[in-house]
Design a protein around this motif. Sequence first.
Motif, short mmCIF file in Angstrom:
data_model
loop_
_atom_site.label_atom_id
_atom_site.label_comp_id
_atom_site.label_asym_id
_atom_site.label_seq_id
_atom_site.Cartn_x
_atom_site.Cartn_y
_atom_site.Cartn_z
N TRP A 35 61.19 27.55 1.02
CA TRP A 35 61.59 27.03 2.31
C TRP A 35 61.80 28.20 3.26
CZ3 TRP A 35 61.71 22.03 3.76
CH2 TRP A 35 61.74 21.05 2.77
N ARG A 37 62.58 29.03 7.63
CA ARG A 37 63.08 28.42 8.86
C ARG A 37 62.77 29.33 10.05
NH1 ARG A 37 69.62 28.95 7.73
NH2 ARG A 37 69.81 31.22 8.06
N ARG A 44 60.06 33.59 11.82
CA ARG A 44 60.24 32.72 10.66
C ARG A 44 60.79 33.55 9.52
NH1 ARG A 44 55.52 28.50 9.16
NH2 ARG A 44 55.83 28.18 11.40
N TYR A 92 62.69 23.85 9.78
CA TYR A 92 62.53 24.26 8.39
C TYR A 92 61.14 23.87 7.90
CZ TYR A 92 67.42 25.55 7.92
OH TYR A 92 68.64 26.19 8.06
#
Length: 114
Positions: A35, A37, A44, A92
């Motif tokens: 993951w 975000r 990012r 996300y």
Amino acid sequence: VQLQASGGGLVQPGGSLRLSCAASGSIFRISAMSWYRQAPGKQRELVAAITSGDITRYAVSVKGRFTISRDNAKNTVYLQMNSLKPEDAAVYYCKLESGILTIWGQGTQVTVSS
């Protein structure tokens, strides 16, 4: 292979959310999942990752608050987010990596505000 992320939303500081990312295709169980975000105006960044062997790692900023897990039977990776802070607000994204294959899911918005 496609990834479908879900579970974002608006939550108050201190609250919890669970993000899900479902993968199509049979390579999920041999893939590393992560993951990321991205907040407005920022790069990012990696939030959490899990290997096919369930080894996990976390960004320092979320360690102890977020938990990444996977369910190979459901081809799904989760991100349980607890004790959310305003600085956790971002879009996300989930990512799948398997060999030379890298696939991103669409983002899901997380807003942390009172």
